[in-house]
Write an enzyme that holds these catalytic residues in place. Structure first.
Site, PDB file in Angstrom:
ATOM      1  N   SER A 220       0.819  -1.208   0.000  1.00 41.65           N
ATOM      2  CA  SER A 220       0.000   0.000   0.000  1.00 41.65           C
ATOM      3  C   SER A 220       0.851   1.256   0.000  1.00 41.65           C
ATOM      4  O   SER A 220       0.326   2.355  -0.160  1.00 41.65           O
ATOM      5  CB  SER A 220      -0.910   0.016   1.239  1.00 41.65           C
TER       6      SER A 220
ATOM      7  N   HIS B  48      -2.838  -3.284  -5.804  1.00 43.66           N
ATOM      8  CA  HIS B  48      -3.203  -2.927  -4.434  1.00 43.66           C
ATOM      9  C   HIS B  48      -4.696  -3.068  -4.218  1.00 43.66           C
ATOM     10  O   HIS B  48      -5.486  -2.236  -4.672  1.00 43.66           O
ATOM     11  CB  HIS B  48      -2.748  -1.497  -4.133  1.00 43.66           C
TER      12      HIS B  48
ATOM     13  N   GLU C 118      -5.828  -0.570  -7.170  1.00 42.54           N
ATOM     14  CA  GLU C 118      -4.866   0.340  -7.779  1.00 42.54           C
ATOM     15  C   GLU C 118      -3.809  -0.492  -8.499  1.00 42.54           C
ATOM     16  O   GLU C 118      -3.119  -1.293  -7.873  1.00 42.54           O
ATOM     17  CB  GLU C 118      -4.217   1.220  -6.713  1.00 42.54           C
TER      18      GLU C 118
ATOM     19  N   ASN D 249      -4.123   6.184  -0.527  1.00 43.81           N
ATOM     20  CA  ASN D 249      -3.380   6.366   0.717  1.00 43.81           C
ATOM     21  C   ASN D 249      -2.654   7.705   0.763  1.00 43.81           C
ATOM     22  O   ASN D 249      -2.522   8.306   1.837  1.00 43.81           O
ATOM     23  CB  ASN D 249      -2.381   5.224   0.918  1.00 43.81           C
TER      24      ASN D 249
END
Length: 593
Positions: A121, A142, A154, A192
């Site tokens: 991540s 991800h 992702e 994130n």
């Protein structure tokens, strides 16, 4: 043309790895799931079995489908069993050296055309790729937790990832029923990078004792419609995981806003890791439990309203949308309400708008006709501020201009009776400036309602350094009678909600400005990956780019934090007159819709 993969592997069967295994098997792929030892393998198998059993109970799978899913998974403790895999996804703990060593080992086991994917991540996919002899076959994939539920993936390409590899993984994501966004290798990727800056800011707000954990979380849930408050979300993610992600992001970006707040490292050292340890920012009923239990920091119910002054009659100054909504709220809350508008025509316009709003509620069954009539009878309109002489609480809702508000508060300070509370519903201006103008600063408090006032439950109660304790208590008591959720904070730019929301929106604009991802992909990442009701660019266009820019300038002027400086792209759009939906164009063109 993308390959149709059929034989895949997953290494690491913790929460994420087990979830990814389930997702792949439910899509019809043959999966080899590998763990380090038999105990870990048994835990991973149990996780998949329990998750698929719950899916049957919820009607997402039938019993035969569950059996078929489990039959597609081979559980193993030997990496050599991945020798025929066309793609391997690693989901081991978030440590670069561990993942790099695993990739090096997989490179020697898997065929040359096997794609090696990492579920990291935050770590550099590029650094992981160079641990292999096939960096062009390495990609980020991800998933979000819980993988069987969350729709976002992702797809992270490095500068050497082959286009065909990206195409294969994108096709697989579509086959899994996921929404994919394809991006470059940058710390935090999209979700994130935006989420953890916001979470870190919330922790800093708590650490400085600006607001309580409960008020910070309630403000973002009720003010922004987020599924969880930031501190509760930190506890769910894991304080240690959050620290690792923030630290990685900071080391790559050197952005001070990503430098983990000191208390995060202290909590990790003390073993306060969130739900997984039974205690983080909140205390829980036990390890891995969701139930929050009271602790020494838990506020007493109703405590904020203790010592409140009596309020029976309320005055509202203003005739715009916010003022009209607040008049309705106060009258429905049982208060005799007098409002002041600039002309008889505006008085009548407010009365008409109020009647229309209440009539709609009667039609929809939310009010009966008798209650509507009682509410209307409580409201009196006037054009004279002198008619506020006997109110117990006067609330201004005029234009967001400091000179205008200061002039008004100077008048209210003279007109309103001694002991009356004077409140401003400003969303960004310093409350202390209004308080000083009144010449009775102890009586002044911020009472920031959210739009539309009859619907939104949140009110920010803003105390200046001069606000008397019983004045803040009065604001809380009034909010309770109105059925609103009041949160307390000090007089600082942005209060709670805007101070946390607008730096996040500014970060999204910077991400777009850097051509890292499109507005559509950034919006999708935050809605699908984080459960936000709107993506940042959707929200900016609704709020208005000019309004957003004004708030960001206020935040930057107060905190002088370089990361808060408004993104040049936002400045340019406002200069061009592209202000969002109200002008037909902002970050998107709304004229064709």
């Amino acid at each position: 043309m993308a390959r149709e993969l059929s034989e895949v592997g997953v290494v690491g069967l913790g929460t994420m790895g087990a979830g990814i295994t389930e997702v792949l098997a439910r899509a019809g792929l043959s999966v080899t799931a590998v763990e380090i030892d038999e105990d870990a393998l048994a835990r991973g198998r149990a996780h998949v079995e329990q998750s698929t059993e719950k899916a049957v109970e919820r009607g997402k799978l039938d019993a035969d489908e569950r059996t078929a899913v489990l039959e597609r998974i081979r559980f193993s403790t030997a990496l050599a069993d991945l020798s025929q895999a066309e793609l391997v996804v690693e989901a081991v703990p978030e440590r670069l050296e561990l993942k790099a060593a695993l990739f090096a080992e997989l490179d020697g086991i898997c065929p040359p055309d096997t794609i090696l994917a990492t579920n990291t991540s935050s770590l550099s996919v590029t650094e992981l790729s160079v641990a292999t002899g096939r960096p062009s076959k390495v990609v980020g994939m991800h998933f979000f937790n819980p993988a069987p539920v969350m729709k976002l993936v992702e797809v992270v390409r490095t500068v050497v990832t082959e286009p065909a590899v990206v195409e294969d993984v994108e096709a697989l994501a579509a086959r899994l029923g996921k929404t994919d966004v394809t991006i470059g290798d940058k710390a935090g990727f999209i979700a994130n990078a935006l989420l953890f800056g916001y979470l870190n800011h919330a922790v800093a707000m708590l650490e400085s004792r600006y607001a309580s954990r409960e008020d910070i979380d309630a403000a973002m849930r009720l003010g922004c419609g987020l599924p969880m408050g930031p501190l509760a979300l930190m506890d769910l993610i894991g304080i240690d995981t959050a620290y690792e992600i923030l630290d990685t992001m900071y080391r790559q970006s050197r952005d001070r806003l990503h430098a983990p707040s000191p208390v995060i490292k202290q909590m990790v050292t003390a073993g306060l890791l969130g739900r997984k340890s039974g205690r983080g920012f909140y205390s829980y009923a036990g390890r891995d439990e969701a139930e929050v239990v009271p602790d020494a920091a838990t506020p007493q119910p109703g405590g904020a309203a203790e010592g409140a002054r009596a309020v029976r009659r309320v005055g509202v100054v203003g005739s715009g949308t916010m003022a009209t909504g607040m008049i309705e709220v106060f009258a429905k809350g049982g208060y005799d309400t007098v409002f002041v508008a600039r002309s008889p025509e505006k008085v009548e316009a407010v009365r008409s708008a109020l009647a229309r709003s209440l009539d709609k509620q009667v039609v929809r069954g939310r009010l009966d006709e008798a209650t509507r009539d009682v509410v209307l009878a409580r409201v009196t309109g006037t054009t004279s501020l002198d008619d506020l002489a006997d109110v117990d609480l006067a609330v201004e809702a005029v234009v967001e201009s400091l000179p205008v508000k200061q002039t008004l508060f100077a008048a209210l300070g003279e007109i309103c009776r001694p002991g009356a509370v004077l409140a401003t519903t400003t969303s960004s201006l310093p409350v202390i400036e209004c308080a000083k103008a009144s010449e009775r600063p102890g009586d002044v408090v911020g009472l920031h309602f959210f739009n539309p006032a009859p619907v939104m439950k949140l009110v920010e109660v803003v105390s200046t350094i001069a606000t008397a304790p019983d004045v803040a208590a009065t604001a809380h008591a009034v909010c309770a009678q109105l059925g609103k959720h009041a949160v307390s904070c000090a007089d600082r730019a942005g209060f709670i909600v805007n101070a946390l929301l607008f730096p996040y929106l500014n970060d999204a604009v910077r991400m777009l400005e850097a051509h890292y991802a499109s507005a559509d992909d950034i919006d999708a990442a935050m809605k699908v990956g984080c459960g936000y009701p709107m993506g940042p660019f959707e929200l900016l266009d609704v709020v208005g780019l000019d309004v957003s820019l004004a708030i960001e300038r206020e935040l930057y002027a107060e905190f002088r934090e370089p990361g808060y400086a408004p993104a040049p792209l936002l400045e340019h759009l406002v200069t061009a007159g592209y202000l969002g939906r109200k002008t037909g164009r902002g970050f998107r063109d709304h004229t064709a819709r």
